[in-house]
Design an enzyme around this catalytic site. Structure first.
Site, PDB file in Angstrom:
ATOM      1  N   HIS A 137     -23.002  39.214 -14.419  1.00  0.00           N
ATOM      2  CA  HIS A 137     -22.610  38.153 -13.477  1.00  0.00           C
ATOM      3  C   HIS A 137     -23.120  38.563 -12.085  1.00  0.00           C
ATOM      4  O   HIS A 137     -23.244  39.759 -11.797  1.00  0.00           O
ATOM      5  CB  HIS A 137     -21.084  38.082 -13.486  1.00  0.00           C
ATOM      6  CG  HIS A 137     -20.475  36.969 -12.696  1.00  0.00           C
ATOM      7  ND1 HIS A 137     -20.331  37.021 -11.326  1.00  0.00           N
ATOM      8  CD2 HIS A 137     -19.946  35.783 -13.082  1.00  0.00           C
ATOM      9  CE1 HIS A 137     -19.730  35.912 -10.916  1.00  0.00           C
ATOM     10  NE2 HIS A 137     -19.485  35.144 -11.951  1.00  0.00           N
ATOM     11  N   ASP A 214     -16.973  45.736 -15.780  1.00  0.00           N
ATOM     12  CA  ASP A 214     -16.546  44.422 -15.293  1.00  0.00           C
ATOM     13  C   ASP A 214     -15.798  43.742 -16.441  1.00  0.00           C
ATOM     14  O   ASP A 214     -16.404  43.242 -17.386  1.00  0.00           O
ATOM     15  CB  ASP A 214     -17.789  43.628 -14.877  1.00  0.00           C
ATOM     16  CG  ASP A 214     -17.479  42.162 -14.583  1.00  0.00           C
ATOM     17  OD1 ASP A 214     -16.329  41.732 -14.790  1.00  0.00           O
ATOM     18  OD2 ASP A 214     -18.404  41.445 -14.150  1.00  0.00           O
ATOM     19  N   GLN A 217     -14.147  38.935 -18.141  1.00  0.00           N
ATOM     20  CA  GLN A 217     -14.073  38.068 -19.324  1.00  0.00           C
ATOM     21  C   GLN A 217     -13.397  38.764 -20.501  1.00  0.00           C
ATOM     22  O   GLN A 217     -13.300  38.183 -21.590  1.00  0.00           O
ATOM     23  CB  GLN A 217     -15.487  37.637 -19.763  1.00  0.00           C
ATOM     24  CG  GLN A 217     -16.183  36.746 -18.777  1.00  0.00           C
ATOM     25  CD  GLN A 217     -15.503  35.398 -18.605  1.00  0.00           C
ATOM     26  OE1 GLN A 217     -14.813  34.905 -19.499  1.00  0.00           O
ATOM     27  NE2 GLN A 217     -15.668  34.799 -17.437  1.00  0.00           N
ATOM     28  N   LYS A 240      -8.149  34.632 -14.595  1.00  0.00           N
ATOM     29  CA  LYS A 240      -8.734  34.497 -15.944  1.00  0.00           C
ATOM     30  C   LYS A 240      -7.816  35.066 -17.024  1.00  0.00           C
ATOM     31  O   LYS A 240      -8.157  35.032 -18.206  1.00  0.00           O
ATOM     32  CB  LYS A 240     -10.096  35.191 -15.997  1.00  0.00           C
ATOM     33  CG  LYS A 240     -11.155  34.546 -15.100  1.00  0.00           C
ATOM     34  CD  LYS A 240     -12.488  35.206 -15.283  1.00  0.00           C
ATOM     35  CE  LYS A 240     -13.407  35.051 -14.100  1.00  0.00           C
ATOM     36  NZ  LYS A 240     -14.200  33.816 -14.123  1.00  0.00           N
ATOM     37  N   CYS A 378     -23.216  31.686 -12.691  1.00  0.00           N
ATOM     38  CA  CYS A 378     -23.375  32.854 -11.807  1.00  0.00           C
ATOM     39  C   CYS A 378     -24.051  34.005 -12.536  1.00  0.00           C
ATOM     40  O   CYS A 378     -23.676  35.173 -12.365  1.00  0.00           O
ATOM     41  CB  CYS A 378     -22.034  33.301 -11.214  1.00  0.00           C
ATOM     42  SG  CYS A 378     -21.257  32.072 -10.193  1.00  0.00           S
TER      43      CYS A 378
HETATM   44  N1  PMP Z   1     -17.741  39.031 -13.716  1.00  0.00           N
HETATM   45  C1  PMP Z   1     -17.718  38.171 -14.744  1.00  0.00           C
HETATM   46  C2  PMP Z   1     -18.251  38.592 -16.079  1.00  0.00           C
HETATM   47  C3  PMP Z   1     -17.195  36.893 -14.553  1.00  0.00           C
HETATM   48  O1  PMP Z   1     -17.168  36.028 -15.572  1.00  0.00           O
HETATM   49  C4  PMP Z   1     -16.677  36.535 -13.288  1.00  0.00           C
HETATM   50  C5  PMP Z   1     -16.117  35.153 -13.028  1.00  0.00           C
HETATM   51  N2  PMP Z   1     -16.873  34.114 -13.584  1.00  0.00           N
HETATM   52  C6  PMP Z   1     -16.722  37.480 -12.263  1.00  0.00           C
HETATM   53  C7  PMP Z   1     -17.266  38.714 -12.521  1.00  0.00           C
HETATM   54  C8  PMP Z   1     -16.209  37.183 -10.896  1.00  0.00           C
HETATM   55  O2  PMP Z   1     -14.835  36.967 -10.935  1.00  0.00           O
HETATM   56  P1  PMP Z   1     -14.069  36.396  -9.674  1.00  0.00           P
HETATM   57  O3  PMP Z   1     -14.783  35.139  -9.271  1.00  0.00           O
HETATM   58  O4  PMP Z   1     -12.686  36.135 -10.163  1.00  0.00           O
HETATM   59  O5  PMP Z   1     -14.115  37.451  -8.618  1.00  0.00           O
END
Ligand code: PMP
Length: 421
Positions: A137, A214, A217, A240, A378
């Site tokens: 991401h 990270d 998910q 999430k 993203c």
């Molecule tokens: N890493 C991953 C794999 C994600 O899916 C996301 C959110 N889509 C993020 C980081 C960023 O998370 P946040 O927007 O809650 O900071």
């Protein structure tokens, strides 16, 4: 702190997985969109909230609200106790040994930025290599690029195979004696791949590198045990995992956090301040400058307790069954191509359809009450890897059902009809 120790014991999981009982806990699921029952398949972006989280947030704002760690009065004591209890619940949720290893942040993005700026700037040097994967991401790409611009680290990228898997060989090939840091996703938000992070953590450690996972998910879908994984840092977002927005977690090994400089300065994070010199509070407060998202943390504590009450092994098993149902159902639609076909996947289906733009898919299925996400998620580099600009993504959670998958499939056939194919 007795309450905190008490809550370190895991609640017993429910004996059987009862999706209707779980659905009953989520008020938002019981509504109609454009006259159709809502099918909420955008859990990868953000999950809905169970009543226990809504009630906890409401109760704290209505009755127990005050700032934490400061007041010598009852409300402040109540809020502080609940805030620190939440930290202990979260430590238990991810298998951290000590609540002090849990830093409250805004979300995964802030957690990774904190590590890049605090650990990265203090421990890494020009020419040191930071290794990520091709399916990260942006939150696990851009902070490292910023660090590259600031101190001259080298950012290396391990490619994924056509199925969207990071193989041990591909990873090994990018490791070198200069690799000092590895940052990997646990579950890909764009492909659904579940990365066998244990192997990569071990390989990185053998190469002398520290590892951040990270878990944005992963935390709501697979069991996470940071001690067993032995990762150095683990990040996830409250919104999430059925918790509030604006609160997230950075886990870090205590010795590493202690050695790291603060990320932001201000109130709460100090021991003593004079104009000549400031000394800092111990972890985790050293990293929590300013008034934190108090009720968010308390709400997140309720959310992780709720998830643990169901049990992530049971959730993973149920969601796997959903995935096994949804995958052939979607693949049977002529002209639909799944992006991400790893052997080990979360219940997340990213796809494109011949002749229909992903955003149009999103709009058409919304008319049928089905919420999916459309876009690059993203994760632009992995979209480029597959030669697409955007996908439609159905990301399922423990409260979704096979009947809802059928509704998605019907809605996708409608999309095909509309576009005349
Ligand atoms: N890493 C991953 C794999 C994600 O899916 C996301 C959110 N889509 C993020 C980081 C960023 O998370 P946040 O927007 O809650 O900071």
């Amino acid at each position: 702190m007795n309450g905190a120790i008490e809550s370190l014991k895991r609640p017993a999981p429910q004996p059987t997985f009862d999706v209707e009982r779980i659905r009953a806990d989520f008020p938002a699921l019981h509504q109609e969109i454009r006259g159709k029952p809502l099918v909420y398949f955008d859990n990868g972006a953000s999950t809905q909230k169970p009543k226990v989280v809504l009630d906890t947030v409401q109760r704290y704002y209505a009755r127990d609200y005050s700032n934490v760690h400061r007041g010598a009065h009852t409300l402040s004591e109540r809020a502080t106790e609940a805030f620190e209890q939440a930290r202990a619940k979260i430590a238990r949720f991810i298998g951290a040994g000590d609540p002090d290893e849990i830093v409250f942040v805004r979300g995964t993005t802030e957690a990774i930025n904190l590590v890049a700026q605090s650990y990265g700037r203090s421990q890494l040097r020009e020419g040191d290599e930071v290794l990520i994967s091709e399916m990260e991401h942006h939150a696990n790409i851009v902070p490292w690029q910023m660090l590259r611009d600031q101190i001259g680290i080298v950012l290396k990228v391990a490619p994924v195979n056509d199925a969207g898997e990071l193989t041990l060989d591909a990873f090994q090939a990018q490791l070198s004696e200069r690799t000092r840091f590895v940052a990997l996703t646990h579950v890909s938000n764009a492909l659904g791949t579940i990365v066998p992070v244990q192997h990569f953590i071990d390989m990185a450690h053998d190469a002398g590198a520290r590892v951040l996972i990270d878990g944005a998910q992963a935390a709501a879908h697979v069991n996470v045990d940071v001690k067993a994984l032995d990762c150095d840092f683990y990040a996830f977002s409250g919104h999430k995992v059925f918790g509030p927005t604006g609160i997230g977690v950075l886990y870090g090994k205590a010795d590493l956090l202690r050695a790291m400089p603060p990320y932001q300065g201000g109130g709460e994070m100090i021991r003593e301040v004079t104009f000549a010199k400031t000394t800092y509070a111990d972890i985790p407060h050293k990293f929590e400058a300013g008034t934190p998202h108090i009720v968010g943390a308390i709400g997140l504590g309720a959310a992780v307790e709720y998830v643990d009450g169901i049990g992530r092994d049971a959730i993973a098993e149920y969601e796997h069954d959903l995935l096994n149902y949804a995958t052939p159902a979607l693949q049977s639609i002529p002209g639909l191509r799944l992006i991400g076909t790893a052997e080990h996947k979360a219940a997340l289906l990213s796809f494109v359809m011949d002749g229909i733009h992903a955003h149009d898919i999103g709009t058409i299925v919304d008319h049928e009450g089905v919420a999916v996400r459309a876009g690059h998620h993203c994760a632009m580099p992995i979209m480029t890897r597959y030669g697409v600009i955007a996908t439609a993504r159905a990301s399922l959670a423990m409260y979704n059902t096979k009947q809802e998958v059928d509704l998605l499939v019907n809605a996708l056939y409608k999309a095909k009809e509309l576009f005349g194919r």
